[in-house]
Design an enzyme around this catalytic site. Sequence first.
Site, PDB file in Angstrom:
ATOM      1  N   HIS A 122      36.592  37.003  44.667  1.00 21.27           N
ATOM      2  CA  HIS A 122      37.405  36.472  43.579  1.00 21.27           C
ATOM      3  C   HIS A 122      38.363  35.473  44.188  1.00 21.27           C
ATOM      4  O   HIS A 122      39.020  35.781  45.183  1.00 21.27           O
ATOM      5  CB  HIS A 122      38.262  37.560  42.957  1.00 21.27           C
ATOM      6  CG  HIS A 122      37.478  38.611  42.252  1.00 21.27           C
ATOM      7  ND1 HIS A 122      36.469  38.325  41.382  1.00 21.27           N
ATOM      8  CD2 HIS A 122      37.585  39.945  42.278  1.00 21.27           C
ATOM      9  CE1 HIS A 122      35.989  39.453  40.908  1.00 21.27           C
ATOM     10  NE2 HIS A 122      36.638  40.453  41.443  1.00 21.27           N
ATOM     11  N   ASP A 152      30.742  35.091  39.340  1.00 18.83           N
ATOM     12  CA  ASP A 152      31.571  33.889  39.511  1.00 18.83           C
ATOM     13  C   ASP A 152      32.056  33.324  38.177  1.00 18.83           C
ATOM     14  O   ASP A 152      32.253  32.112  38.045  1.00 18.83           O
ATOM     15  CB  ASP A 152      30.815  32.775  40.266  1.00 18.83           C
ATOM     16  CG  ASP A 152      30.281  33.259  41.594  1.00 18.83           C
ATOM     17  OD1 ASP A 152      31.043  33.942  42.295  1.00 18.83           O
ATOM     18  OD2 ASP A 152      29.117  32.966  41.909  1.00 18.83           O
TER      19      ASP A 152
END
Length: 424
Positions: free
Chosen positions: A41, A13
């Site tokens: 994503h 992340d």
Amino acid sequence: MSNCVIVGINWGDEGKGRMVDLLTERFDVVVRYQGGGNAGHTIINEKGKFALHLLPSGIFRKGVVNVLGNGMALDPENLWKEIMEVRANHIDITPDNLLISERASLLMPWHRELDQLEELRLADKQYGSTKQGIAPFYSDKYQKKTILAGELRDMDALRIHLRDLLEWKNLTLTRVYGAAPATMEQLDDWLHNYCEPILPFVCDTGAYLKKTQTEGRSILFEAQLGALRDLDYGIVPYTTSSNTLASYAPIGSGMPSVRIDEVIGVVKAYSTCVGDGPFVGEMFGPEADRLREAGAEYGAKTGRARRVAPLDLVATRYGVELQGATQIALTKLDVLSYMDRIPVCTRYRLNGKETDRFPFPADIDKAEPVIEYMEGWHCDISGIRRWEELPEAARKYVLMLESAVSCPVTFVSVGPERDSIILR
Ligand code: GDP
């Protein structure tokens, strides 16, 4: 640009998706080489906001060819749903811009089920799985009990193979977990609804990548998660079940001899972690809530609130080394703008001594953070596009990271949009 891998340096992340989305214009081909739909994503561009789980982030660029490599956990059901979702936004996905490796193993419906059953069994000792079937999938791959995407070309032979797998897998489902057995009818539906539609995309991606390299075209490899989630070198067992390192890109992409020229390591300006496991320097209470809100730190796949902590130089240095990063993209610097002074974990205190070495997994829980503070910059930096225009305190923060991990920071991201970036 030459061949390049974009990887996460920490827990995942870090903002890899936005970096791939930015850089794809410099590349002809984008390849995913490990992992499955267990992370996501988030990409914001002129076509909208997208959460990609399996498709490579180059899917939005005209002329870019996207490859799903053999190292992935290829989930036909989620892949087909994702293709349909992205197509609904008027983005073309055809066998011209998406190639699936014929050697990719397929994630079966029972992998997701087994993931859930095992987390239930673990109860309060859960590993924090996203329950997407990734661990059962990779276990089966190592046992050679999976089917390859290329097998979809011969449905009769495939059904025979599937019957054998079904018989074997039902032993685990029914006798270990006491669950209902899977049936051939369910598998037939799965084949029809999700596998047949992806068959036109299946090909020899290794041959394609070889041709790409021979013709002097450039390849971008896109990793999922981060170095600390690597199966071999991460915080075991709080890792994923695949290798998230840049060095795995050649093997997982379909061309083991492919040349890697650059490794861009993505680092977030502070730390976040999804799921369980040791997380040195974790912030709690209002201080954590404020950072989580400022950075919108909620999982792209699960919506789970991410745990937050200061930038961790010990973990980041380890991640940079593991990835062999040649440059760093620092993201979310804008998120820290509200802070008067910015905490940074510079070392760990372990067994009464200070150390800058990342500990053995079982020792991490015993480590305490040594926190130092950097001066804040007290202004909005999200509109800044030139390094010289960043406030001095922000530049100092970037330079501090660069010298701590001995790797140049070449990109500084100050917002989620494609152009919110400072190139150095
Ligand atoms: P990835 O899996 O590594 O791509 O990371 P995620 O997509 O889970 O998380 C990145 C999130 O941060 C996304 O929502 C991005 O839109 C957002 N983001 C990326 N870079 C920046 C940045 O520099 N500033 C801000 N405010 N948000 C960013």
